[in-house]
Design an enzyme around this catalytic site. Structure first.
Site, PDB file in Angstrom:
ATOM      1  N   LYS A 213       0.836  -1.197   0.000  1.00 27.64           N
ATOM      2  CA  LYS A 213       0.000   0.000   0.000  1.00 27.64           C
ATOM      3  C   LYS A 213       0.879   1.259   0.000  1.00 27.64           C
ATOM      4  O   LYS A 213       0.691   2.168  -0.778  1.00 27.64           O
ATOM      5  CB  LYS A 213      -0.925  -0.030   1.223  1.00 27.64           C
ATOM      6  CG  LYS A 213      -1.853   1.146   1.317  1.00 27.64           C
ATOM      7  CD  LYS A 213      -2.829   0.989   2.462  1.00 27.64           C
ATOM      8  CE  LYS A 213      -3.589   2.289   2.675  1.00 27.64           C
ATOM      9  NZ  LYS A 213      -4.508   2.246   3.792  1.00 27.64           N
ATOM     10  N   GLU A 219      10.327  -4.526   4.901  1.00 27.24           N
ATOM     11  CA  GLU A 219      10.448  -5.951   4.538  1.00 27.24           C
ATOM     12  C   GLU A 219      10.180  -6.135   3.043  1.00 27.24           C
ATOM     13  O   GLU A 219      10.935  -6.795   2.330  1.00 27.24           O
ATOM     14  CB  GLU A 219       9.435  -6.806   5.324  1.00 27.24           C
ATOM     15  CG  GLU A 219       9.712  -6.926   6.810  1.00 27.24           C
ATOM     16  CD  GLU A 219       8.971  -5.879   7.615  1.00 27.24           C
ATOM     17  OE1 GLU A 219       8.650  -4.800   7.068  1.00 27.24           O
ATOM     18  OE2 GLU A 219       8.721  -6.134   8.815  1.00 27.24           O
ATOM     19  N   GLY A 273      -5.086  -1.648   4.910  1.00 24.24           N
ATOM     20  CA  GLY A 273      -4.201  -2.735   4.476  1.00 24.24           C
ATOM     21  C   GLY A 273      -4.822  -4.110   4.718  1.00 24.24           C
ATOM     22  O   GLY A 273      -4.838  -4.968   3.838  1.00 24.24           O
ATOM     23  N   ARG A 274      -5.360  -4.343   5.913  1.00 24.13           N
ATOM     24  CA  ARG A 274      -5.876  -5.680   6.249  1.00 24.13           C
ATOM     25  C   ARG A 274      -7.274  -5.924   5.670  1.00 24.13           C
ATOM     26  O   ARG A 274      -7.839  -6.976   5.871  1.00 24.13           O
ATOM     27  CB  ARG A 274      -5.836  -5.897   7.760  1.00 24.13           C
ATOM     28  CG  ARG A 274      -6.520  -4.820   8.574  1.00 24.13           C
ATOM     29  CD  ARG A 274      -6.142  -4.914  10.050  1.00 24.13           C
ATOM     30  NE  ARG A 274      -6.643  -3.774  10.792  1.00 24.13           N
ATOM     31  CZ  ARG A 274      -6.018  -2.624  10.919  1.00 24.13           C
ATOM     32  NH1 ARG A 274      -4.848  -2.432  10.329  1.00 24.13           N
ATOM     33  NH2 ARG A 274      -6.536  -1.637  11.640  1.00 24.13           N
ATOM     34  N   GLU A 359      -5.122  -6.711  14.734  1.00 23.66           N
ATOM     35  CA  GLU A 359      -4.586  -5.390  14.378  1.00 23.66           C
ATOM     36  C   GLU A 359      -5.720  -4.350  14.435  1.00 23.66           C
ATOM     37  O   GLU A 359      -5.484  -3.185  14.721  1.00 23.66           O
ATOM     38  CB  GLU A 359      -3.956  -5.425  12.978  1.00 23.66           C
ATOM     39  CG  GLU A 359      -2.997  -4.280  12.713  1.00 23.66           C
ATOM     40  CD  GLU A 359      -2.132  -4.480  11.469  1.00 23.66           C
ATOM     41  OE1 GLU A 359      -1.025  -5.014  11.585  1.00 23.66           O
ATOM     42  OE2 GLU A 359      -2.570  -4.079  10.373  1.00 23.66           O
ATOM     43  N   HIS A 390      -5.231 -33.433  16.859  1.00 24.45           N
ATOM     44  CA  HIS A 390      -4.073 -34.185  17.346  1.00 24.45           C
ATOM     45  C   HIS A 390      -3.006 -33.235  17.865  1.00 24.45           C
ATOM     46  O   HIS A 390      -1.841 -33.597  17.965  1.00 24.45           O
ATOM     47  CB  HIS A 390      -3.526 -35.060  16.214  1.00 24.45           C
ATOM     48  CG  HIS A 390      -4.526 -36.089  15.785  1.00 24.45           C
ATOM     49  ND1 HIS A 390      -4.599 -37.342  16.353  1.00 24.45           N
ATOM     50  CD2 HIS A 390      -5.534 -36.027  14.885  1.00 24.45           C
ATOM     51  CE1 HIS A 390      -5.596 -38.017  15.799  1.00 24.45           C
ATOM     52  NE2 HIS A 390      -6.188 -37.231  14.908  1.00 24.45           N
ATOM     53  N   LYS A 518       8.854  -0.964  14.736  1.00 18.08           N
ATOM     54  CA  LYS A 518       9.453  -0.612  13.433  1.00 18.08           C
ATOM     55  C   LYS A 518      10.482   0.505  13.624  1.00 18.08           C
ATOM     56  O   LYS A 518      11.577   0.458  13.083  1.00 18.08           O
ATOM     57  CB  LYS A 518       8.376  -0.101  12.473  1.00 18.08           C
ATOM     58  CG  LYS A 518       7.503  -1.159  11.842  1.00 18.08           C
ATOM     59  CD  LYS A 518       6.691  -0.493  10.724  1.00 18.08           C
ATOM     60  CE  LYS A 518       5.434  -1.221  10.378  1.00 18.08           C
ATOM     61  NZ  LYS A 518       4.550  -0.485   9.483  1.00 18.08           N
TER      62      LYS A 518
HETATM   63  O1  F6P Z   1       1.791  -4.300   9.983  1.00 18.96           O
HETATM   64  C1  F6P Z   1       1.428  -2.991   9.730  1.00 18.96           C
HETATM   65  C2  F6P Z   1       0.946  -2.775   8.331  1.00 18.96           C
HETATM   66  O2  F6P Z   1       0.792  -1.413   8.138  1.00 18.96           O
HETATM   67  C3  F6P Z   1      -0.330  -3.520   7.999  1.00 18.96           C
HETATM   68  O3  F6P Z   1      -1.466  -2.875   8.408  1.00 18.96           O
HETATM   69  C4  F6P Z   1      -0.205  -3.690   6.529  1.00 18.96           C
HETATM   70  O4  F6P Z   1      -1.070  -4.659   6.074  1.00 18.96           O
HETATM   71  C5  F6P Z   1       1.250  -4.053   6.391  1.00 18.96           C
HETATM   72  O5  F6P Z   1       1.885  -3.241   7.354  1.00 18.96           O
HETATM   73  C6  F6P Z   1       1.853  -3.852   5.028  1.00 18.96           C
HETATM   74  O6  F6P Z   1       1.846  -2.523   4.602  1.00 18.96           O
HETATM   75  P1  F6P Z   1       2.081  -2.106   3.091  1.00 18.96           P
HETATM   76  O7  F6P Z   1       1.006  -2.721   2.274  1.00 18.96           O
HETATM   77  O8  F6P Z   1       2.055  -0.616   3.073  1.00 18.96           O
HETATM   78  O9  F6P Z   1       3.437  -2.644   2.667  1.00 18.96           O
END
Ligand code: F6P
Length: 554
Positions: A213, A219, A273-274, A359, A390, A518
């Site tokens: 987003k 990452e 995002g979620r 979240e 199990h 972060k």
């Molecule tokens: O973990 C925090 C967060 O902002 C989530 O809400 C989101 O889904 C994820 O990081 C990834 O963010 P982006 O889509 O901006 O890389």
């Protein structure tokens, strides 16, 4: 944050009905569900609902009509309907970030009126959907890699909401996958994830979807740059556009990465995002299952959105699920809830909803900025049956915690091994029965006598074999795990989360809680690489840093 309040501020614990529910919970401590079934022949009809092909049996809960009435009263007195109205009309309900949370618009038909900041956004939504479809068609028909070969592997690079939903749905819809292409997912910044994925792939036939987003998540960007480097071992910079596409709200950053703007799939800041699975973030899913199946999933979501928006509270499936969750966590002392799909293809459902729920609703401050005095956000966990039987089911049956469970089951399998499916269904139904009925001392004694256990041993072993039972379960049965029904199931839980956050008087659409870690990682990184001198940390962090440096061999 704007000064104008969009969502009402109603502290649920200040309402009389909250106290009344406390009293109901006291009354219910020793009420057995199996007695309730005996007393009420209509219990299943009373406590079940069907929406399309999704049937919810919530009769195996520690409730009676009085409790349910009070829970519904709680929803009415907090004015849930007002909250729903505001959500579906694109109001800025994500007040702390100053925007709407309008994922329902992503699956609405082109003709719908969905307004953000005075503009009907449906033409934007459908333009991107069409762009996604034409991309997937081109992948099939004309898209060629830098040596002229067709694309056989697509790698989605994203994390959190830009990964968990697509991973879950790609797995859930495995029987619908197109035959000539494989989709892979890389999320973890742990280099093993991308290294192991790329080890099996070939630069000439691989395409990357960078899904982020913000297009700044460390990452994802680290993995994206490693993928780019790997690609450039064989390809040229000008070939990048044939092998990298992006999904983002930040189109400038996408172009800076070297991705052709034409291959950038846009979404908007009013998509959390979620909650972004039904936006272009679902591109990898569309690649995996084709555009018709993806659109069917959106139709299923929309059908559940409509049910949620229009159905009365007492017949509203997401509302009922949410209220049951509130009953257990705020009044009956449950700390967590389990999601147990009896479906191998739904094995990632609980990790997906873990993010969506925890979240969203893991908040300690209410909408007025005050500390809450009651529990919010239940801890969600789970796993696929029968494997979980199990593993952790021992604790569900005989542990000390109250853990309400959602069982999710398809009546028809997506394979032809019907014997397996009959066994799977038998297990799911049996577990719910066992969790409710348990096994009394008397029943255990009878069994031991029948099996010729010597009398002196009977009393010794007896307490270990007793099951208290009275452990609540919901059964969500669908006709078949189709794209449409999966969409409806996803929207069902999305709206459950919304209802809970709304009643808890918290803001469900921000996630400030993930920022601190972060920030600190960003500060620590140059100390780890040696680019900056060690800062002052606590003694434990300093020792760990030094230990790491002493042991590091690279
Ligand atoms: O973990 C925090 C967060 O902002 C989530 O809400 C989101 O889904 C994820 O990081 C990834 O963010 P982006 O889509 O901006 O890389």
């Amino acid at each position: 944050m704007s000064t104008k309040e969009t969502l009402k501020r109603i502290n649920p614990s200040s309402l009389n009905v909250w106290e009344e529910l406390m009293t109901e919970a006291d009354r219910f401590r020793n009420v057995l569900m199996r007695d309730l079934f005996e007393q009420d022949a209509d219990r299943v009809a009373r406590f079940s609902l069907q929406v399309g092909d999704i049937y919810l049996d919530y009769s195996k809960n520690r409730i009676d009509p009085e409790v349910l009435d009070k829970l519904l009263q709680l929803a009415s007195e907090t004015d849930l309907k007002d909250g729903v109205r505001k959500m579906v009309s694109g109001a800025q309900i994500n007040e702390t970030e100053g925007r709407a949370a309008y994922h329902v618009a992503l699956r609405a038909p082109r003709s719908a009126d969905m307004i953000v900041d005075g503009e009907n956004i449906m033409h934007l939504v459908h333009a991107v959907l069409n762009q996604m479809q034409s991309f997937v068609e081109r992948l099939d028909e004309s898209w060629k890699g830098f040596t002229g070969k067709r694309i056989t592997d697509v790698v989605n690079i994203g994390i959190g909401g830009s990964d968990l939903g697509p991973v879950m749905v790609a797995e859930a819809l495995r029987p619908y996958h197109v035959k000539n292409r494989k989709v892979h997912f890389v999320s973890n910044v742990d280099g093993s994830h991308i290294a192991q994925t790329l080890a099996e792939l070939n630069q000439e036939t691989t395409l990357f979807i960078i899904a982020s987003k913000t297009f700044t998540t460390i990452e994802t960007m680290t993995n994206a740059h490693s993928a780019r480097k790997w690609f450039l071992e064989e390809g040229e910079v000008e070939d990048i556009r044939k092998h990298f596409v992006a999904v983002s709200t930040n189109i400038d950053a996408v172009e800076e990465f070297g991705i052709d703007a034409q291959n950038a799939f846009e979404f908007w800041d009013w998509v959390g995002g979620r909650y972004s699975l039904s936006s272009a973030i679902g591109l990898s899913v569309m690649v995996a299952v084709g555009s018709a199946n993806f659109r069917e999933m959106l139709n299923g979501m929309h059908a559940m959105d409509q049910h949620f928006q229009h159905e009365e509270l007492e017949n509203n499936m997401p509302v009922i699920l949410a209220l049951l969750g509130i009953w257990y966590s705020n009044f009956m002392g449950a700390q967590s809830e389990a999601m147990l799909p009896y479906d191998q293809n739904l094995q990632f459902l609980s990790s997906y909803f873990q993010q969506a729920s925890m979240e969203s609703n893991g908040k300690m401050v209410d909408r007025s900025g005050k500390r809450v005095t009651y529990d919010t956000g239940a801890i969600l966990w789970g796993g696929a049956g029968t494997n979980s039987q199990h593993s952790f089911f021992q604790l569900l049956h005989q542990g000390t915690h109250l853990i309400p469970c959602d069982f999710i089951l398809a009546a028809n399998p997506s394979h032809r091994l019907f014997k397996h499916h009959d066994l799977l269904v038998a297990n799911a139904l049996a577990q719910c029965e066992a969790l409710m009925n348990g096994k009394s001392e008397e029943e255990v004694r009878k069994e031991l006598i029948i099996s010729d256990t010597p009398e002196e041993q009977i009393e010794e072993i007896l307490p270990f074999k007793v099951f208290d039972g009275n452990r609540p379960t919901n059964m969500i049965m669908m006709k078949k795990l189709t794209p449409f029904n999966l969409g409806a199931l996803i929207a069902l839980y999305e709206h459950k989360i919304f209802v809970q956050g709304y009643i808890w008087n918290i803001f469900s659409f921000d996630q400030f809680g993930v920022e601190l870690g972060k920030q600190l990682a960003k500060a620590l990184q140059p100390e780890i690489t040696g680019e900056s001198k060690p800062e002052k940390h606590d003694a434990s962090t300093n020792t760990l840093l030094n230990k790491f440096k002493a042991w590091r061999e690279y």
